[in-house]
Design an enzyme around this catalytic site. Structure first.
Site, short mmCIF file in Angstrom:
data_model
loop_
_atom_site.label_atom_id
_atom_site.label_comp_id
_atom_site.label_asym_id
_atom_site.label_seq_id
_atom_site.Cartn_x
_atom_site.Cartn_y
_atom_site.Cartn_z
N ALA A 169 0.84 -1.20 0.00
CA ALA A 169 0.00 0.00 0.00
C ALA A 169 0.87 1.25 0.00
O ALA A 169 0.66 2.18 -0.79
CB ALA A 169 -0.93 -0.01 1.21
N TYR A 170 1.86 1.26 0.87
CA TYR A 170 2.77 2.41 0.95
C TYR A 170 3.58 2.54 -0.33
O TYR A 170 3.71 3.63 -0.90
CB TYR A 170 3.69 2.26 2.16
N ASN A 171 4.17 1.41 -0.79
CA ASN A 171 4.94 1.44 -2.03
C ASN A 171 4.11 1.98 -3.18
O ASN A 171 4.58 2.85 -3.94
CB ASN A 171 5.43 0.04 -2.39
#
Length: 269
Positions: A154-156
């Site tokens: 999700a962050y990537n």
């Protein structure tokens, strides 16, 4: 002696901790006027006091970058107080962690609402002011938007989106006289790696060894040097530069190394 940012009006989102707070302190020491935005009023007040002690005029706004109306109001109040905005540092961000099979679509949506759409809200709220000043926009992307890592999809994904946005709008905004600096930190001393799936600070240990983590003051100096020089892009940390080079020229080997390092240690379905 006047600093490099003497009398520059700088608006910073996510200014209550980490890179945002430290850049505010260093800008204050270099003569800037500050508009600081963050969600946590107590921490924001502490940064304000530190910056004022260094001689900077400071406005603070307790708000969330997902609230476009609040950002519009903060920009309007900053213009009323200081007359212009020269630099916007779109720094606010959060982290949602976990393997894809433990996340939901809502987790990904929440991640993008802050890291990507919140950044877009910041750009649109300040765009006319930056056009008027022929100012600068600093966007916090990440090395995590270049190299994918386990349990961080999700962050990537949100940072891949920010990196791509920065690469593209560099050209769009140059037509308006606005310079864009895409900032890609590697591992910097901050709360971001300690956030859980809900984006709250947990008591888990930092998964990154201390020797690989750059101090926040050192990272802020790199960022301010890039902004002062109006560089289109800067990668913060030596290891971040190495990872970026490896991903570009040795993508298969980079993927193999990451997989070997994580094999057997990741959560199971």
């Amino acid at each position: 002696m006047a600093g490099r940012f003497q009398d520059k009006v700088v608006l910073i989102t996510g200014a209550s901790s980490g890179i945002g707070a430290e850049t505010a302190r260093q800008l204050a020491a270099e003569g800037a006027k500050l508009a600081l935005l963050a969600r946590r009023a107590d921490k924001l007040a502490a940064v304000k006091s530190e910056a004022e002690a260094l001689g900077a005029p400071v406005l603070t706004f307790t708000t969330d970058v997902t609230d476009r109306a609040a950002l519009d109001a903060a920009v309007a109040d900053t213009l009323a107080a200081f007359g212009r905005i020269d630099i916007v540092l779109a720094n606010a961000g959060t982290g949602v962690t976990g393997p894809i099979f433990k996340l939901t679509v809502d987790d990904y949506r929440r991640q993008f609402e802050t890291n990507f759409f919140g950044l877009l809200n910041t750009i649109y709220a300040a765009l006319e002011a930056l056009k008027a000043s022929r100012g600068q926009l600093g966007l916090l992307g990440s090395v995590a938007g270049v190299v994918g890592t386990p349990s961080a999809s999700a962050y990537n994904a949100s940072k891949f989106a920010v990196n791509g946005l920065g690469e593209s709008i560099y050209h769009d905004l140059d037509e308006l006289g606005i310079s864009v600096t895409l900032i890609k930190p590697g591992f910097v001393d901050s709360e971001i790696r300690l956030l859980d799936r809900q984006g709250k600070v947990s008591d888990k240990p930092d998964p990154v060894p201390a020797w690989l983590v750059m101090s926040t003051p050192a990272a802020a100096r790199v960022i301010l040097n890039a902004l002062y020089r109006r560089k289109p892009e800067v990668t913060v940390t030596f290891h971040g530069k190495v990872f970026t080079w490896c991903k570009r020229f040795l993508p298969g080997a980079t993927r193999w190394v990451i997989r070997r390092m994580s094999k057997g240690s990741l959560p199971k379905l």
